[in-house]
Design a protein around this motif. Structure first.
Motif, PDB file in Angstrom:
ATOM      1  N   SER A   8     125.428  99.342  -1.887  1.00 56.00           N
ATOM      2  CA  SER A   8     124.711  98.557  -1.626  1.00 56.00           C
ATOM      3  C   SER A   8     122.613  99.277  -1.332  1.00 56.00           C
ATOM      4  O   SER A   8     123.273 100.190  -0.725  1.00 56.00           O
ATOM      5  N   PRO A   9     122.232  98.395  -2.191  1.00 48.54           N
ATOM      6  CA  PRO A   9     120.291  99.591  -1.803  1.00 48.54           C
ATOM      7  C   PRO A   9     120.212  99.383  -0.473  1.00 48.54           C
ATOM      8  O   PRO A   9     119.317  99.845   0.134  1.00 48.54           O
ATOM      9  N   ASP A  10     121.403  98.101   0.697  1.00 51.31           N
ATOM     10  CA  ASP A  10     120.834  98.637   2.420  1.00 51.31           C
ATOM     11  C   ASP A  10     121.926  99.724   3.042  1.00 51.31           C
ATOM     12  O   ASP A  10     121.536  99.840   4.200  1.00 51.31           O
ATOM     13  N   ASP A  11     122.619 100.892   2.165  1.00 46.72           N
ATOM     14  CA  ASP A  11     123.407 101.643   3.056  1.00 46.72           C
ATOM     15  C   ASP A  11     122.575 102.021   3.340  1.00 46.72           C
ATOM     16  O   ASP A  11     120.999 102.370   2.312  1.00 46.72           O
ATOM     17  N   ARG A  12     122.139 102.950   4.454  1.00 51.07           N
ATOM     18  CA  ARG A  12     121.155 103.711   5.385  1.00 51.07           C
ATOM     19  C   ARG A  12     121.448 105.366   5.023  1.00 51.07           C
ATOM     20  O   ARG A  12     120.057 106.113   5.090  1.00 51.07           O
ATOM     21  N   VAL A  13     122.425 106.127   4.254  1.00 49.89           N
ATOM     22  CA  VAL A  13     122.139 107.384   4.303  1.00 49.89           C
ATOM     23  C   VAL A  13     123.028 107.008   2.480  1.00 49.89           C
ATOM     24  O   VAL A  13     123.779 106.654   1.968  1.00 49.89           O
ATOM     25  N   ARG A 115     117.694 106.131   5.022  1.00 51.91           N
ATOM     26  CA  ARG A 115     116.619 105.145   4.915  1.00 51.91           C
ATOM     27  C   ARG A 115     115.869 104.915   6.065  1.00 51.91           C
ATOM     28  O   ARG A 115     116.235 104.449   6.808  1.00 51.91           O
ATOM     29  N   THR A 116     114.402 104.920   5.691  1.00 56.53           N
ATOM     30  CA  THR A 116     113.847 104.712   6.919  1.00 56.53           C
ATOM     31  C   THR A 116     113.275 103.028   7.057  1.00 56.53           C
ATOM     32  O   THR A 116     113.870 102.513   6.124  1.00 56.53           O
ATOM     33  N   PRO A 117     113.250 102.723   8.325  1.00 56.89           N
ATOM     34  CA  PRO A 117     113.191 100.990   8.459  1.00 56.89           C
ATOM     35  C   PRO A 117     112.440 100.681   7.638  1.00 56.89           C
ATOM     36  O   PRO A 117     112.362  99.359   7.016  1.00 56.89           O
ATOM     37  N   ASP A 118     111.558 101.224   7.067  1.00 55.09           N
ATOM     38  CA  ASP A 118     109.686 100.423   6.060  1.00 55.09           C
ATOM     39  C   ASP A 118     110.137 100.700   4.637  1.00 55.09           C
ATOM     40  O   ASP A 118     109.625  99.844   3.407  1.00 55.09           O
ATOM     41  N   MET A 119     111.323 100.816   4.223  1.00 58.01           N
ATOM     42  CA  MET A 119     111.694 101.474   2.472  1.00 58.01           C
ATOM     43  C   MET A 119     112.447  99.980   2.378  1.00 58.01           C
ATOM     44  O   MET A 119     113.828  99.415   2.731  1.00 58.01           O
ATOM     45  N   ASP A 120     111.654  99.015   1.354  1.00 50.58           N
ATOM     46  CA  ASP A 120     112.204  98.184   0.523  1.00 50.58           C
ATOM     47  C   ASP A 120     113.432  98.357  -0.015  1.00 50.58           C
ATOM     48  O   ASP A 120     113.988  99.752  -0.319  1.00 50.58           O
ATOM     49  N   ASP A 121     114.317  97.418  -0.771  1.00 48.10           N
ATOM     50  CA  ASP A 121     115.653  97.846  -0.940  1.00 48.10           C
ATOM     51  C   ASP A 121     114.979  98.415  -2.820  1.00 48.10           C
ATOM     52  O   ASP A 121     115.814  99.369  -3.127  1.00 48.10           O
ATOM     53  N   ALA A 122     114.569  98.166  -3.489  1.00 46.14           N
ATOM     54  CA  ALA A 122     113.784  98.369  -4.545  1.00 46.14           C
ATOM     55  C   ALA A 122     113.259  99.596  -4.706  1.00 46.14           C
ATOM     56  O   ALA A 122     113.933 101.101  -5.297  1.00 46.14           O
TER      57      ALA A 122
END
Length: 158
Positions: A8-13, A115-122
């Motif tokens: 999913s796009p919210d995975d962190r790595v 993924r950085t905290p400010d990076m949205d899903d898109a």
């Protein structure tokens, strides 16, 4: 939303890799070269040297400039790309790794991102897809290069 591999796009790595039929030393030198980065990094196209190992390129997506400092760890066979919107605002964001395979005649090249905290899903999804294409570009470019180990370019070394 999930990707074709179930992530999913919210995975962190995210990691993408490819096996290249070239020696690891050649791959590491290529990945460490900031000017070569401008041939395969979709977010930092057509790089030019700006000093102290930093290169500037532009995003193929929005034309915005991006600055990158490749930092090589030869012992770990990796390059950490310090990336930012200005040459004095660089943070380590992307890591490339090289692992020898097939008795030294080939290697696995990987691109790894957190993924950085400010990076949205898109934006995160775009970064993942870019890395999946970029490893293929790296492989294609390396197959066109001479098959001799190159010295590491003059970049920051760990």
């Amino acid at each position: 939303m999930t990707t074709a591999d179930g992530a999913s796009p919210d995975d962190r790595v995210h990691s993408a890799s490819v096996v290249c039929r070239i020696p690891a030393a050649v791959a590491l030198a290529f990945l460490a070269d900031g000017l070569q980065l401008g041939r395969w990094a979709l977010g930092c196209w057509q790089t030019v040297a700006v000093g102290d190992g930093v290169v500037r390129g532009q995003s193929l997506f929005d034309g915005q400039p991006a600055w990158v400092l490749p930092v090589v760890d030869a012992r770990a066979a990796s390059v950490v790309y310090h990336v930012g919107g200005a040459p004095d605002a660089l943070t380590p964001r992307i890591r490339a790794t090289v692992q020898p395979e097939h008795g030294g005649t080939a290697c696995r090249i990987g691109l790894h991102a957190e993924r950085t905290p400010d990076m949205d899903d898109a934006r995160w999804l775009r970064l993942m897809r870019c890395h999946e294409v970029e490893v293929l570009l790296i492989d294609a470019l390396l197959r066109q290069e001479p098959q001799i180990p190159l010295p590491l370019p003059p970049v920051a070394l760990l």
